[in-house]
Structure formats: C-alpha cells, structure tokens
Design an enzyme around this catalytic site. Structure first.
Site, PDB file in Angstrom:
ATOM      1  CB  THR A  18     102.730  83.044  89.193  1.00  0.00           C
ATOM      2  OG1 THR A  18     103.068  82.521  87.904  1.00  0.00           O
ATOM      3  CG2 THR A  18     102.885  84.544  89.210  1.00  0.00           C
ATOM      4  CB  CYS A  19     102.503  78.360  88.510  1.00  0.00           C
ATOM      5  SG  CYS A  19     103.160  78.645  86.872  1.00  0.00           S
ATOM      6  CB  CYS A 288     113.337  58.839  43.068  1.00  0.00           C
ATOM      7  SG  CYS A 288     112.960  59.205  44.788  1.00  0.00           S
ATOM      8  CG  ASP A 976      64.482  64.235  50.559  1.00  0.00           C
ATOM      9  OD1 ASP A 976      65.345  63.645  51.213  1.00  0.00           O
ATOM     10  OD2 ASP A 976      63.990  65.325  50.892  1.00  0.00           O
ATOM     11  CG  ASP A1233      61.828  69.016  50.321  1.00  0.00           C
ATOM     12  OD1 ASP A1233      62.686  68.109  50.423  1.00  0.00           O
ATOM     13  OD2 ASP A1233      61.387  69.645  51.296  1.00  0.00           O
ATOM     14  CG  ASP A1237      66.587  66.512  48.279  1.00  0.00           C
ATOM     15  OD1 ASP A1237      67.272  65.627  48.813  1.00  0.00           O
ATOM     16  OD2 ASP A1237      65.546  66.959  48.775  1.00  0.00           O
TER      17      ASP A1237
END
Length: 1432
Positions: A18-19, A288, A976, A1233, A1237
């Site tokens: 197909t391609c 190590c 705030d 509020d 917060d």
C-alpha cells in the site's frame, strides 16, 4: 567465467503493498535471508527483483518467504536469469591497522560481494562482486586501507571503468515541500515523482512538510526533481545537500582507534605483535566492584591489550599492551570514554617489558577472552515521520542489521527507538545517520523522559549515562530559572502494595506466590503471611503496576484484592480523647456537687460557731461539745468517724480512681519523660490529700478519738471537675481541624475508567477499576463533569477544566492533546483521554492532603503559659511543702509549746511525737492544697471560652485557645489574592465602543454581545451576560444559533431576535416621557397617542424580527487576527493598558466589523485597602501571595497598598514561604479562601479563612471570618490581644492567692497570730477561682470597631502605591523583579514629569469636584486617566 561464480536474478509479482513502508519492509526482511545479495521492490510495478546465490536459495523459497510476510507473491517465470560477476584485485597498505580476518568479515557482510580470496604474504585481496550492486570505489570507501591493483586495472581497464560508470551509487535528497494539507497531496507527489526515471524511492511526510528521495544522479538531477514537484503545484526547497548512500557503513575511524578482537581467537593474529609494554593509570571516580568490572571488561576487548588489573583500593589500573600499535594516551582516553565525565584518568609510569612469544601472549589472553563480556550501551533516538507499524518494522529491520547493534525497540506512540549497541563497533551518531538515510527525521537525546511532580517539587528524569550526566541535567533545570538538586536516594519512588490473598491453605502456597512474584521483572520484594492472608509487595511502578501483580496472583489460582485503605481522616479526629475527657468530667461533676454542698454547709456552720465562741468566751472542751452536738454532720457514727468524713470519703473514692484515671496516666507519662506538668501537680496534690485524709481517719478510728480529724476529701472532686472540663473543650476544638482532611480526601475520585486502544488509537474496551489500581501509563477516559482520578497528560480530546482546586483561580483552563491534568480537578465540557503520569500517593491531590496532614500534626503546640508556669510551680510547691513538714517537725521537737498552742485538733491522749508529726503533716498538706493550680488551670480556658464566644457574636469563629493566644504574636500577615483581596468572580469594568453610535449603538452592541455569550460556560462569558442584562434592565436576551467555542481563543455565532430588546428599551423611555407629560396635561388625547404609538412599535417589531441576523465574533487578539481582522494601534494600546492593570480585554466583531472592546477583571473588595493600612499601622508586615501572573498581582497590590508580592506561587510554595518566614523568627498569619491555600493555612501560626471560601480551607484554618469582611482580620488580631491581656490578669489573680496563701498555710505568720484554718484554705481557693472567672467575663464587654471608626482614623494616611514601590517575586524565589534602577538624568526627568502630572491632576480634580462624587473604587485609583477606565 566459471559458473560457480555466477549469481541468478528472479522477478516475483507482489500484491497487497500500500505504501513505501511496505516496500521497505519486504526489502529488509528478504534482504536478510542467507544468499540474497540484493533486492529491489517497486510499488508501481508491484514486483520484487532479487539477485541471489542459487546454491543457497531458489525462486520458490523466495516466493514463499514473501508470502509468509502477508503479501500475495506470484512467480510468473520460474527460470532465473544469470547475472555475471566481476573480479576486483585490491592491494593492502603497509600500515594496515585491521587484522585480515576482520577485513574478510566486513567484505562478506557487504551486499554485492559473492566471494573473497585473501593472500597475506602478497598483501592482496581478490573480491568477486556483482557490478550492478557494488563497484571497486565503494569497497575502497568502505576500507580505506585497500587500494586498486594498478596492474590488473590496466589489464581490465575497460571493464572496470564500465562498471564504475554503470553504478555510481544512489543519492539521498531531502526537500522541504510547502502547501500540503492532506494525505491526498502526499500521494500525488509520491505518484508523480516516483515514476520519474532514476528515482528509486520517495517518501513524503505531511507532518514534517518534507520529501525524502533516493535517486541515481547519472539519470536525474536534484534540480529536475525540485522542478517536477513545483510543476505539481507545491513550492519545494532543497533541505539537505544530496548525500551518497553507504551500504552497511560502520564508523571506520572509531574502529581504527579501538580495534576489536576476532572471534576466532588469538592464533589467527599477525605474529608481528610480540613486544609488550606495561603502563599504570590512576583512576579517580570508581565507587564499587561494578566500576572495576566495567573498566576491565571494556579494555580487555581491545585488540592490543594483553592484560589489565584494576584495583579499587589503590585507585589504579595496570595495563599490558602492544606499544607498536597503541599509545598510553589512547588507552587513557579509552578508559575515560567508558563512562564520560565519571572517571578521571592520569598516567603514572610506563615500563618496557621483555618480548613475549606469540604463544605466551596468547596463553595470557585466553582466560581474559573467556571472562570478559562485551560492554553494551543503550541510546534513545527520537524519530519523526513514522506513520504506521510498517515504518516501525522497516527501521527495526535495517538498524538491527548494522554492525554492533544488539537489539532495537521502536515505539510509534512515543516517536522514538531504543537501541542497545556495542560502543566499540558503532556509535549513536552512526545509528542516527542510518535512520535519517532511510528517510526519517532522527535526533539523539540523552534524556529519555521527564516527569515533573508539581506539588512534591520533584522531577523524575530517565537519561542515557553515555550521553548526559545528572549534574548536567540539574544545571539545565537551573538554567530555566528553577533551583535543582539531585536526590541521592531515588528509590523512594518504589511502589508498595498490600493485598488480601484468599485461597491459601499451607506454606507451599505462600512459597509459590512469593517465588513467582520475586522472579517477576520490576518486583523487588514480596512477603506473604498465611495467618493474616496478606501480601506485602514492593515494586517499581515504571515497570509493573498493582493490576499486573493482582493478575499474576490470580493466574496462580488465588483470589487477590487490595487492602481497603481508610479514606477518612479518622486517625486525627480526637474522638477517643473527647469521649474519655467527657466521661472524666461527668463522673467528677456527679460526685463534686454533693461534696461542694457539704463543704459550703461546713463553712457556714464553722463561721457561725466561731462568732459564737468569740461572743461567749467558752473553753475549748465546751466548744468541741457544742460543735459535735449542734452540727449534724459532725456526729460520730463510730468513734473517730463522723458523718461528714464518711460521706466525703464515699464521694471522693469514685472521683479519685475513675474521674482521675486519665490524669494518672498523663502524669506517669510526664514523669517517665522527666518533665513535671499540671497533671503531675494535680495528681500529687489529690493523691497526697486523699492518702493523708484516709490515713488520719483510720488512725482516729483506731484511737477512738472524740474530736473528728480534719480531712481533705473535698479537694480531688473539685480539682478534677475544672481540669477535665478544660481538657474536654480543648480536644473538641482540636478534633474540628481533621474535618479538613476528610473534605480533601472526598475530592479524590474513587474509580477510574481505563480504556484499551489499538495501534490506530481506536477504542477496543473500557473497564471501571478502583483508583488505587490505576498504573502509570494507563489510558483513562474522563467524561464531561467527571473528576480526574490521577495526574496525567491528555492524549486525545479538547475540553475546559476547572483547576481552582490547585491554582485557586476561578477561570477554567483549556486542555488539548499534550496538556497536563491534575487529580481532583473537574472536566467541564469535552470528553478526554489521558495517560496516567502520577498515581496513588504521587498525585497532586495526595500531596496536598499530605501537606495539610503534616502541618496539622507537626505544628508544635505552643505550651500554654499555665503549663510553662506549672513546670516551675510544681517542683517549687513540692519543695515548700516538704520544707514545711521538716521545719515544723524540728520546731515541734525544739519548742513543743508552739505546736500545742496552734494545733486546733490537739488531743492530750495521743503522744507528743505523734502530735508534732500530725501537725507538721497538716501544715504541709495545707500548703499543697492552697497552692493547687485550680485557678491557674482556669485562667486560660475561661478567658478563651469567653473570647471565642465574643468572636462568634462578631462573626469571627476561633477554633480553640491556641489560635486566640497566637494571633497577638503575629508579625506577618500573608494574603491570598483571588477571593480574599478580590471578590473572586470576574466583573465587566469597561465597555468601549469602537464605531460611531449612528452606525451601531452601545445598547445594540450590549444586546448582541449578551445574547452571544449567554451560551458560553466560561466565567468571562457569564460576567459579560450578567453585565449586559443589568445595563439593558432585562432578564431575557435574543436567540443565539451556530454557537462555536474555541478554547483559549473565543467564540463565533449568529445572533437574531434582538430588535425586541432594543425596541422594548426605546418603548420604556418613550413610556416614561408620556407619563411625565401626563403629569402636566391630562386628557383623552394622551391616552389615544399612547396606544397608537405602541401599535406602531409592534408593527415595526414584527417586520424587524424576520429581518436581522448578526454574525458575531468575540475573543482575544489571536482570535480576531485568525479571522482576518486588522487591530489598529489605538485598540492594541488600549488592550495592553488593560492587561497591565491585570484585566482581561476581549474584542467584539459584528458583521465583519470590529466594534467593541470589553475589559473584565476580578475587582478588589472595597475594604481591602483600609484593612491593609490598619494592619500596617498595627506594626505588621503585609504580603500578597498568589498563583496568578505577576502583572495582575502587581496591579492588585498597588490598589490595596501592599509592597511585597509573591506571584505564580504553587500551594507547596505557599507552605514553603510560610515556613521560611517562620524560620526567620516571625509568627505568621495566613488569610486565604481556596483549597490551594489549605496547606499554608494549616502551616501558618494562625490560619484565617474567608467564610465564603471552600470547606477545606475553612476546616484547615484556625479562624473563620463568617462575614467575608477583611476588616475582621484586624478585629480577630485585636480580640486576640485583648484576650491575652485578660489571661495575664487572670494569672495575676491566681498567683496572688497562691503567693499570699502559701506562707500563711506554711505557718510563717503564726507568731503574729495569723493561722490559716482549713476552711480558710478552701475559701481562698474558691475565691481565686471565682475572681478568675469574673475577670474572664469582663471580655464580654468587647466591641468590634466599626468600618466608620477605622475609616475616620485611616483615610488621611492612605494612598495608592506606585508600581516602582512594589517588589514582585515570581514563585518561591526571593529574587524580586523591582523596577529597573534609573540614572540621575532619568530620575530628574521622571520627577519633573510626575510633578507636572500631579499639578494637572490637582487641577482636574478641582474642576470635577462639583460634578461627580467619586465611589469607593475610584478612591483606590490615583490617576484620573485610570478613573476613566474604571467608571462605566
């Protein structure tokens, strides 16, 4: 030529391609087959031409191989065509760096070579080639050490040149192609160019807007191809210069530097390498045994290294090598190249050794060959231009054939390929080029993936250590402006899973599960308990997830399910403590009331007898007789046991042992930790009083005493009642705080919809699972209105998402493919598919829960003053009491007369020693009792109870004593922005008409805009609709059709039926005029005119309704430009000015004409500036902290008078900022509020929540302002100061009684006749408690200052801040973005300009005084030019 040297060619028809990708797949798969020299597949002609060795393959086997790949292969002509070969004679350069067998292996791997003969003695190579595939020049390019034999070239000059001309080789060309819009365009170009003679292959990428072409330059030129593409109608540009394709090329230079040992063994080596040298290197950076092994294995694979010994202890490597072939410097570089940047290598010594015979050197090397493993590395290459699985197969097929490539995994979804390779044979750059040669875009990346956890402040980076090192990654992050440090223990991210496993019967089942799971990749640890049916598993969430583990257990025949976690915050709710202290209080109270009754009765009677004794001088004996006969309670039931003492004892026992049980536990714990608190003193006093009273009563009964002994049974009940009440109330207040966590946890979704997609993203299945079973990488579907169960990244869909949970900002955020989403946020209008990135405890919501939890549990409770005082008071009183006892014993033995005179219960029937001890004991107990911290215990709770009550009456809810006590110490108040300083909802500030009113009126624009936005769910749209309705004074608007919204840009629609609104408005004006006229002239004519005018209007209306339809566009600059509008400078400047002030400016276009500009903003609360001013005048520092952008933050700060601003701050950063301020020694109050917060509210010393805020914020805070009035912040701090002052007065009352009473009780003032009788001690104690309570009740007189009072004091000093006075900090970083420093000349110019402006503004304000009264909003704005914007 000999037939054995001949190869065959066959052509096979192939259906189903197909391609271009299918072409590549076939070429790669068949090209790999043994005996296939060359394959060429044509998509147009639907056939494959294969050159092969007839000894190894037949046409039939090749046809079957293509069939097996899923294509239809047909062999039309089974008779192959013979292909003649050619012989090339090559000579080898004297400086050859490669062994002969290596030359042979390279040539045999090269396509087009059929046979090789090597003669080491004559240093010649005879190569049989297929001239159509390969020529001599290409061999020399491949192996530069070879050159053409001149003699043979002359003999066969004609043929060689012919072959060279016939096959110059294929060239790859990349071209930029513009104007492609769909796959049809790509097919057109591929079809047209692919048919041109000389074009071998073409691949066009729509995404990258480019074409990759492989062509033969002797047949067609790049310029010709470019012209042909342009002829189809697409502009084309050559992107990369044409490049010759190399067949199987390897990085020769790399090979030359680090030759590889042949697989056949050392015996085939050139015998000339005999003399060995030894060199010692010092290697820094080994940690190590693994480092040692890496270096040894890497160097031992090098051709010229005989042996290598690496010592970790000495940080050295001793290398034996062939000095004629390699230098120590090259070896040093080779060691450093093993792990770039890790090892630092220096040469220490070089020793020439004796010559070794070839045999001995080979003997040394054989063990090394058997031990060492080839060193492989992994690289990730980002690949662009892949479209389907066929592309994936093509790349995997080609690259896996490359020399040194061990394995390759290509991911279409991630657009990358992971290649495992041998760094001695190939390099990432070579592999990248090979992928590019195939027609794909390829780029090397040292970083595979980056995953950022917003709240945890961590980034998880997967990287290639061969390309990049962690310090470099950290530096890259720092360059972006963020602080970054490496976390050493990265294994913290391990997942932990608790499972309930049912169906296990014996230890064998346990072993079976454990062994199977621990073998599983990604599981580190597994422990199964048969007794509890539980399994504890640690795993790597990168590799495996909880669902996979459950499936594995179930596949073994057992049932497995998650251990259900408690999703409530019950561990913090204090329910148990509240229950126990309430029980303690009620028990004590039940028995205390009768005891208090008895005590009061005794006090009254004692007083009565004392006055009687004073008036009628009686003897002591008469007094005792009258005392016992007249007082019913003093009558003895048994000798020495009075009614009073018996009742007191019976009432005291339950209180002492049941009511006081918890006090005993607390006192024991305190003593165990070597501290003395109020519990210790209470327990000490009550126990000694009870024990002493009991002992003295038993002694009196034993002695059959006529006089009733003085007991202290009334002390424990009274004491326990007051203290238990205080503790009960304290725990109720503490319990409230945990409700915040329960609310937060309830935001978490409990289930998730996991979907399965195929390779083309088509939905295959859906499954509802528990949110705890979601794994990283799962694809989750979230429907409109649903909560996001985990953090993730959008892979498909568009929607608006409410993220106010995290950012606190009301505006929904547009989400499209690639956007990140946060757990707990709400999807609004479109369905989304997301890929999970953070699950379980790593989600942002879980991190917020964790922050609140830590803040609540880790906040060290401020030790109340009473506790602190009693820490010193307790030991002090005990010492005084013991001292009193000892002193009186000594005095008694030295001078018995004093004891005899002052001991009220002295009885001559008992011995002198007993009398002294009893008297001394009584004095010391009196000291303990009068000093009992009853009033000290009441000083704080009573004031706190009254204070919180008064606060509640004034709209300030204070949770318990701690915040009330803390608020007066506050030094910094952090606000705030959204919903606290501002209203939190957008409001229209200004509507500017951009066309003449005779073309389109303001009301008409409002009617059109209001109608258009009425369909919008966006807060800005809602604000505009609300404003238009108010302005037009109507509840109904016109009709909106063809409504379309583009997230982040704007809306487009058509509006009809608005004439009714406009005529209704005009009619209303006309009606008012008629009414006004009727007041002047009343008559029948007026009535007629009114009705006739209404009829005319209705007739016009019906005609107009059928006529007008308006095309409307509303949105930002980008939306208008996208729709072809030109925004002139005036409008653009106006928009920029609004944006500078933190407003959102939107444009309105009606019928292709730009006609209006609407400015919308979140407005400042009217009292905000006043509140900030008063807080500053109280000596507090005020800070603004917001998640919003710095422009808006600066604008709001300037309006309210705040000079320090932190903008674009995350919730975790708010917490960190509060912590930072606390570490500076400041007490912090946080006013907020939103949910975002809540962690900061919990962390602050005093968290103050606005009553209109979210439940979670209200629960997390210590103080809640019910009235949503910022002046209550001032009032709460003021109330705290008053309460603390009252508590201090209470302590003075409590201590005065103690300080005066103790010396009297101890008998200090006996010589002057001041003796403290027991009833006096009780009276003093009661009096101290009563005076403390009365003092606390004075707080009820507190009155909160009114707005007018504040305004009166503050208005004269208030003024708006200039932007240059405000320091804005972005994020948590403290580097502020102040205004730039100006030079002297600039300052003079600015100063003079400001002076002139102020003079002008004064004039303007003088002129406008008579005409308009400014509102509160205009008072917040200094410059009159800005006034024009805010006044609508």
């Amino acid at each position: 030529m000999d037939r054995s040297m001949v190869v065959d060619l066959v052509t096979i028809s192939v259906e189903g391609m197909t391609c271009g990708s299918c072409v590549w797949t076939i070429e790669q798969r068949i090209g790999k087959l043994n005996g296939v020299h060359h394959i060429k597949v044509s998509l147009e002609e639907k056939n494959a031409t294969i050159i092969y060795d007839p000894k190894l393959q037949t046409p039939k086997t090749l046809q079957e191989a293509i069939d097996d790949m899923g294509f239809d292969a047909v062999l039309h002509n089974p008779n192959p065509v013979p292909v003649l070969t050619d012989t090339v004679f090559l000579t080898v350069a004297a400086s050859l760096a490669l062994p002969w067998d290596h030359i042979q292996s390279i040539l045999l791997k090269t396509k087009g070579v059929t046979d090789i003969k090597i003669s080491p003695q004559q240093r010649t190579v005879v190569v049989t080639i297929i001239p159509s595939i390969l020529n001599a020049n290409q061999i020399i390019e491949l192996l530069p050490d070879l050159s053409l034999d001149i003699g043979t070239l002359e003999k066969k000059s004609g043929t060689c040149e012919d072959y060279s001309m016939a096959q110059v080789g294929e060239v790859m060309l990349k071209m930029k192609v513009e104007g492609m819009t769909c796959h049809s365009c790509t097919s057109t170009i591929e079809g047209k160019i692919g048919k041109l003679q000389g074009v071998q292959r073409i691949k066009v990428s729509l995404d990258n807007q480019e074409a990759t072409i492989v062509y033969q330059p002797h047949l067609i030129t790049a310029e010709e191809i470019k012209k042909q593409i342009e002829a189809v109608g697409f502009p084309a540009f050559i992107k990369k210069q044409p490049k010759y394709l190399k067949l199987g090329a390897i990085d020769i230079e790399r090979l030359k530097n680090t030759p590889v040992k042949s697989s056949e063994g050392p015996q085939q080596r050139s015998p000339s390498y005999s003399s060995d040298s030894t060199v010692t290197f010092i290697i820094d950076g080994m940690h190590c045994k693994s480092c040692v092994l890496n270096i040894e294995s890497a160097l031992s694979t090098l051709q010229y290294v005989s042996s290598i010994v690496v010592s970790l202890e000495n940080r050295s490597a001793i290398v034996k090598y062939n000095a004629s072939s390699v230098t120590p410097e090259t070896l040093r570089k080779a060691i450093e190249a093993i792990s770039p940047g890790k090892y630092k290598v220096s040469i220490t010594s070089e020793v020439e050794s004796t010559s070794n015979s070839p045999s001995s050197s080979s003997l040394q090397k054989i063990p090394l060959n058997t031990v060492s493993h080839p060193l492989t590395q992994e690289t990730v290459i980002n690949i662009g231009g892949m479209t389907c699985n066929s592309c994936v197969q093509s790349i995997e097929g080609v690259i896996s054939k490359k020399a040194g490539v061990k394995s390759i995994r290509v991911s279409l979804a991630n657009g990358n390929g992971t290649v495992e390779y041998d760094p001695l044979l190939t390099s990432p750059e070579t592999l990248r080029e090979a992928i590019e040669d195939m027609g794909f875009d390829a780029a090397l990346s040292g970083i595979y993936s980056v995953l950022v956890a917003l709240m945890a402040g961590k980034a998880e980076v997967r990287y290639n250590p061969a390309v990049i090192q962690p310090p470099v990654i950290a530096e890259l992050i720092r360059e972006l402006g963020f602080g970054a440090t490496m976390i050493e223990n990265a294994d913290e991210g391990d997942g932990v899973l608790e499972l309930v496993v049912r169906g296990m019967t014996c230890a064998s089942c346990v072993h079976k599960i454990e062994s199977i799971l621990t073998k599983h990749r990604g599981i580190f640890y597994c422990s199964v308990a048969l007794a509890t049916n539980k399994a504890h598993i640690k795993y790597d969430p990168e590799i495996i997830g909880p669902r996979d583990i459950i499936h594995t257990v179930e596949s073994l025949g057992f049932e497995a399910s998650l251990v259900k976690k408690d999703r409530s915050a019950s561990h913090l709710d204090h329910k148990r403590e509240i229950r126990q202290w309430r029980r303690s209080f009620l028990v004590s109270l039940f028995f205390c009331i009768p005891v208090m009754g008895l005590m009061i009765y005794m006090m009254v009677m004692d007083h009565h007898l004392a006055t009687l004794h004073h008036n009628q001088s009686m003897s002591q004996e008469e007094m005792i007789n009258i005392h016992s006969s007249s007082m019913f309670l003093e009558r003895q039931i048994l000798p020495g046991l009075s009614m009073m003492n018996l009742l007191s004892f019976l009432l005291c026992v339950p209180v002492q042992f049941f009511g006081g049980w918890y006090f005993y536990i607390q006192a024991y714990r305190a003593l165990k930790h070597k501290t003395a608190n109020m519990d210790v003193l209470i327990v000490l006093a009550t126990t000694i009083a009870f024990a002493y009273s009991l002992v003295i009563l038993l002694v009196a009964m034993y002695e059959r005493a006529k006089v009733n002994p003085i007991t202290f049974f009334d002390t424990p009940p009274m004491l326990f009642v007051f203290i238990a009440l205080g503790r009960w109330l304290e725990h109720i207040a503490k319990g409230k705080t945990s409700e915040a966590l329960a609310k937060l946890i309830s935001l978490q979704a409990t289930e998730a919809t996991i979907v399965t997609l195929d390779s083309d993203n088509i939905l295959l299945s859906e499954e509802q699972v528990d949110v705890e079973l979601v794994q990283r990488g799962d694809i989750i579907k979230v429907v409109p209105g649903g909560k996001f169960p985990v953090d993730g990244r959008v892979i498909e869909g568009h929607s608006m998402v409410d993220e106010s949970l995290i950012t606190g900002e009301a505006m929904p955020v547009a989400k499209k493919s690639g956007s990140t989403v946060i757990a707990g946020s709400i999807n609004q209008n479109g369905s989304l598919l997301i890929r999970a990135t953070h699950v379980g405890a790593d989600t942002t919501l879980s991190q917020i829960v964790k922050l609140v939890e830590e803040a609540q549990t880790s906040k060290a409770p401020i030790q109340q003053f009473a506790d602190k005082l009693s820490g010193y008071f307790v030991p002090f009183i005990v010492v005084i009491s013991i001292a009193t006892l000892l002193v009186w014993i000594i005095i008694g033995f030295l001078n018995f007369e004093i004891v005899e005179t002052y001991f009220p219960g002295y009885n001559r029937s008992i011995s002198r020693t007993e009398t002294i001890i009893r008297f001394a004991f009584q004095a010391s107990i009196t000291v303990l009792c009068i000093a009992c911290p009853c009033s000290l215990g009441l000083a704080t709770p009573t004031a706190v109870m009254v204070g919180t009550g008064v606060g509640a009456q004034n709209g300030i809810l204070i949770k318990g004593g701690e915040p009330l006590e803390m608020a007066h110490k506050v030094k910094v108040v952090v606000f705030d922005k959204t919903g606290t300083i501002t209203h939190g909802t957008p409001i229209v500030n200004q509507v500017k008409v951009l066309v003449e009113s005779n073309r389109i009126s303001r009301n008409k624009i409002l009617a059109i805009v209001g109608t258009a936005e009425s369909n919008s769910e966006h807060p800005l749209g809602a604000a505009i609709t609300k404003y238009c309705k108010q302005e037009l004074d109507t509840e109904t608007l016109g009709t909106c059709v063809d409504f379309q919204v583009v997230p982040g840009c704007g809306i487009s629609c058509k509006v009809i039926n608005i004439e009714g609104l406009l005529h209704k408005n005009n009619w209303r004006i006309e009606e008012n005029n008629i009414k006004n006229a009727s007041l002047v002239q009343i008559g029948a004519n007026n009535e007629q005119s009114s009705t006739s005018s209404s009829m005319i209007i209705d007739a016009q209306l019906s005609n107009a309704l059928n006529a007008q339809q308006y095309r409307v566009l509303i949105g930002n600059r980008e939306w208008m430009i996208r729709n072809g509008f030109v925004i002139n400078n005036d409008v653009d400047d106006s928009m920029t000015e609004h944006e500078r002030k933190g407003r959102t400016a939107v444009l309105v276009a009606v019928d292709d004409e730009l006609c209006g500009l609407i400015a919308i903003a979140d407005t400042v609360k009217p009292e905000a500036e006043l509140a900030v001013h008063i807080l500053k005048s109280m000596g507090l520092e005020v800070v603004l902290m917001t998640g919003d952008n710095s422009k808006t933050a600066r604008s709001i700060a300037s309006q309210v008078g705040i000079t320090k601003v932190f903008a674009e701050v995350l919730p975790s950063h708010k917490v960190a900022k509060v912590k930072q301020l606390q570490e500076e020694g400041k007490q912090v109050a946080m006013v907020g509020d939103g949910i975002n917060d809540s962690p900061a509210l919990a962390m602050a010393n005093v968290g103050i929540a606005i009553g209109t805020g979210t439940d979670v914020a209200i629960e997390a805070a210590d103080v809640v302002l019910i009235r949503n009035d910022l002046l209550d912040v001032v009032a709460s701090i003021d109330l705290s100061r008053k309460t603390v002052k009252r508590i201090r007065i209470n302590f003075v009352f409590a201590l005065i009684y103690n300080l005066v009473g103790i010396p009297i009780a101890a008998g200090v003032f006996m010589p002057i006749g001041l003796v403290l009788q027991p009833w006096m001690g009780s009276a003093a104690m009661a009096a101290s408690s009563v005076s403390v309570v009365l003092s606390s009740l004075f707080l009820k007189l507190y009155r909160k200052p009114t707005y007018e009072n504040y305004e009166l004091h503050a208005r004269s000093h208030m003024g708006q801040k200039r932007p240059s006075e405000i320091s804005v900090h972005v994020g948590i970083d403290d580097t502020s973005r102040n205004s730039p420093k100006l030079g002297l000349l600039d300052r003079i110019v600015n100063y003079s300009r400001a002076s002139i402006n102020s003079l002008l503004s004064d004039k303007r304000s003088l002129n406008s005084i008579g005409t308009s009264e400014p509102d509160k909003h205009s008072l917040l704005v200094g410059d009159c030019r800005e006034d024009d914007d805010t006044t609508l």
